[in-house]
Design an enzyme around this catalytic site. Structure first.
Site, PDB file in Angstrom:
ATOM      1  N   GLY A  24       0.835  -1.193   0.000  1.00 29.84           N
ATOM      2  CA  GLY A  24       0.000   0.000   0.000  1.00 29.84           C
ATOM      3  C   GLY A  24       0.873   1.247   0.000  1.00 29.84           C
ATOM      4  O   GLY A  24       1.987   1.227   0.531  1.00 29.84           O
ATOM      5  N   GLN A  58       3.244   9.925   0.777  1.00 27.36           N
ATOM      6  CA  GLN A  58       4.537   9.242   0.956  1.00 27.36           C
ATOM      7  C   GLN A  58       5.515   9.513  -0.185  1.00 27.36           C
ATOM      8  O   GLN A  58       6.701   9.229  -0.054  1.00 27.36           O
ATOM      9  CB  GLN A  58       4.326   7.727   1.111  1.00 27.36           C
ATOM     10  CG  GLN A  58       3.609   7.363   2.405  1.00 27.36           C
ATOM     11  CD  GLN A  58       3.394   5.870   2.517  1.00 27.36           C
ATOM     12  OE1 GLN A  58       2.438   5.332   1.991  1.00 27.36           O
ATOM     13  NE2 GLN A  58       4.293   5.177   3.186  1.00 27.36           N
ATOM     14  N   CYS A 117       5.629  -0.129   7.314  1.00 29.71           N
ATOM     15  CA  CYS A 117       5.281   1.047   6.509  1.00 29.71           C
ATOM     16  C   CYS A 117       6.494   1.436   5.678  1.00 29.71           C
ATOM     17  O   CYS A 117       7.616   1.445   6.193  1.00 29.71           O
ATOM     18  CB  CYS A 117       4.889   2.193   7.432  1.00 29.71           C
ATOM     19  SG  CYS A 117       4.477   3.716   6.562  1.00 29.71           S
ATOM     20  N   LEU A 118       6.276   1.760   4.409  1.00 31.68           N
ATOM     21  CA  LEU A 118       7.401   2.134   3.543  1.00 31.68           C
ATOM     22  C   LEU A 118       8.095   3.411   4.027  1.00 31.68           C
ATOM     23  O   LEU A 118       9.240   3.660   3.670  1.00 31.68           O
ATOM     24  CB  LEU A 118       6.931   2.296   2.093  1.00 31.68           C
ATOM     25  CG  LEU A 118       6.464   0.993   1.416  1.00 31.68           C
ATOM     26  CD1 LEU A 118       5.923   1.266   0.029  1.00 31.68           C
ATOM     27  CD2 LEU A 118       7.600  -0.020   1.353  1.00 31.68           C
ATOM     28  N   HIS A 167      -4.767   1.753   7.344  1.00 27.48           N
ATOM     29  CA  HIS A 167      -3.390   2.252   7.469  1.00 27.48           C
ATOM     30  C   HIS A 167      -3.152   3.381   6.468  1.00 27.48           C
ATOM     31  O   HIS A 167      -2.590   4.429   6.814  1.00 27.48           O
ATOM     32  CB  HIS A 167      -2.423   1.079   7.235  1.00 27.48           C
ATOM     33  CG  HIS A 167      -0.966   1.438   7.205  1.00 27.48           C
ATOM     34  ND1 HIS A 167      -0.049   0.929   8.100  1.00 27.48           N
ATOM     35  CD2 HIS A 167      -0.244   2.252   6.372  1.00 27.48           C
ATOM     36  CE1 HIS A 167       1.150   1.425   7.832  1.00 27.48           C
ATOM     37  NE2 HIS A 167       1.067   2.223   6.769  1.00 27.48           N
ATOM     38  N   GLU A 168      -3.599   3.174   5.225  1.00 27.10           N
ATOM     39  CA  GLU A 168      -3.362   4.182   4.176  1.00 27.10           C
ATOM     40  C   GLU A 168      -4.221   5.426   4.377  1.00 27.10           C
ATOM     41  O   GLU A 168      -3.755   6.546   4.144  1.00 27.10           O
ATOM     42  CB  GLU A 168      -3.604   3.579   2.787  1.00 27.10           C
ATOM     43  CG  GLU A 168      -2.724   2.388   2.417  1.00 27.10           C
ATOM     44  CD  GLU A 168      -1.245   2.618   2.604  1.00 27.10           C
ATOM     45  OE1 GLU A 168      -0.784   3.769   2.473  1.00 27.10           O
ATOM     46  OE2 GLU A 168      -0.523   1.647   2.917  1.00 27.10           O
ATOM     47  N   HIS A 186      -2.630   7.705   6.680  1.00 26.23           N
ATOM     48  CA  HIS A 186      -1.599   8.539   6.038  1.00 26.23           C
ATOM     49  C   HIS A 186      -2.206   9.843   5.506  1.00 26.23           C
ATOM     50  O   HIS A 186      -1.596  10.905   5.606  1.00 26.23           O
ATOM     51  CB  HIS A 186      -0.960   7.800   4.855  1.00 26.23           C
ATOM     52  CG  HIS A 186       0.197   6.928   5.226  1.00 26.23           C
ATOM     53  ND1 HIS A 186       1.321   7.397   5.864  1.00 26.23           N
ATOM     54  CD2 HIS A 186       0.408   5.598   5.045  1.00 26.23           C
ATOM     55  CE1 HIS A 186       2.170   6.391   6.049  1.00 26.23           C
ATOM     56  NE2 HIS A 186       1.645   5.297   5.571  1.00 26.23           N
TER      57      HIS A 186
HETATM   58 ZN   LIG Z   1       2.429   3.385   5.637  1.00 33.68          ZN
END
Ligand SMILES: [Zn+2]
Length: 174
Positions: free
Chosen positions: A46, A51, A94-95, A136-137, A140
């Site tokens: 995701g 991000q 998480c990236l 989660h997204e 963000h």
């Molecule tokens: Zn994330």
């Protein structure tokens, strides 16, 4: 498609609220394609536009397994309209927080409304990993990271290590 640079915590942009998109055009579809390529390359399941430094309410997700056919999901202006009372726990990463994982409890099911890649309004009910990933997204888009669910002590420790990690990265680049 172009691979974009993923922003790593701590960075103030990750704490900003993303804005709704007005229209779905080819420029936006190009951005979504870039996001998907960036996510696949990372690899991750995701990615929110913030991000890669774009403060727009835009998410790409693909929870298909390695050997399965790719199944990308594009969510424009996603809005969670229902969250179940029952919860589930997943070990999240998480990236933007490379190398860190934590068990996070979230509603096990959610329903969202959103605009798709084709510009059409849609609704979807999700459960399991997909439900967790969507939440989660969407976090963000509201400037929230999964470490915000942890104790202050744990969260501060992770941020401290990330600051150190970033400094070391810079040293190598310079
Ligand atoms: Zn994330």
């Amino acid at each position: 498609m172009t691979r974009r640079k993923i922003i790593i915590e701590p960075d103030t942009i990750l704490r900003k609220t993303s804005e709704d998109l007005e229209k779905v055009d080819n420029e936006l579809r190009g951005l979504m394609d870039d996001m998907l390529e960036t996510m696949y390359a990372a690899p991750g399941i995701g990615l929110a536009a913030v991000q890669i430094g774009v403060l727009k309410r835009l998410i790409v997700i693909d929870i298909s397994k390695e050997k399965e056919k790719k199944n990308p999901l594009f969510l424009i202006n996603p809005e969670i309209i229902f969250k179940s009372k029952n919860t589930s726990v997943y070990e999240e990463g998480c990236l933007s927080l490379p190398g860190y994982f934590a068990e996070i409890e979230r509603p096990a099911e959610c329903k969202i409304k959103y605009i798709g890649y084709d510009g059409k309004k849609k609704e979807m009910t999700a459960s399991g990993l997909l439900a967790t990933c969507i939440q989660h997204e969407v976090d963000h888009l509201n400037g929230k990271l999964f470490i915000d669910y942890l104790s202050k002590l744990k969260k501060d420790m992770i941020i401290k290590k990330l600051v150190k990690h970033k400094k070391e990265l810079n040293k190598i680049i310079l």
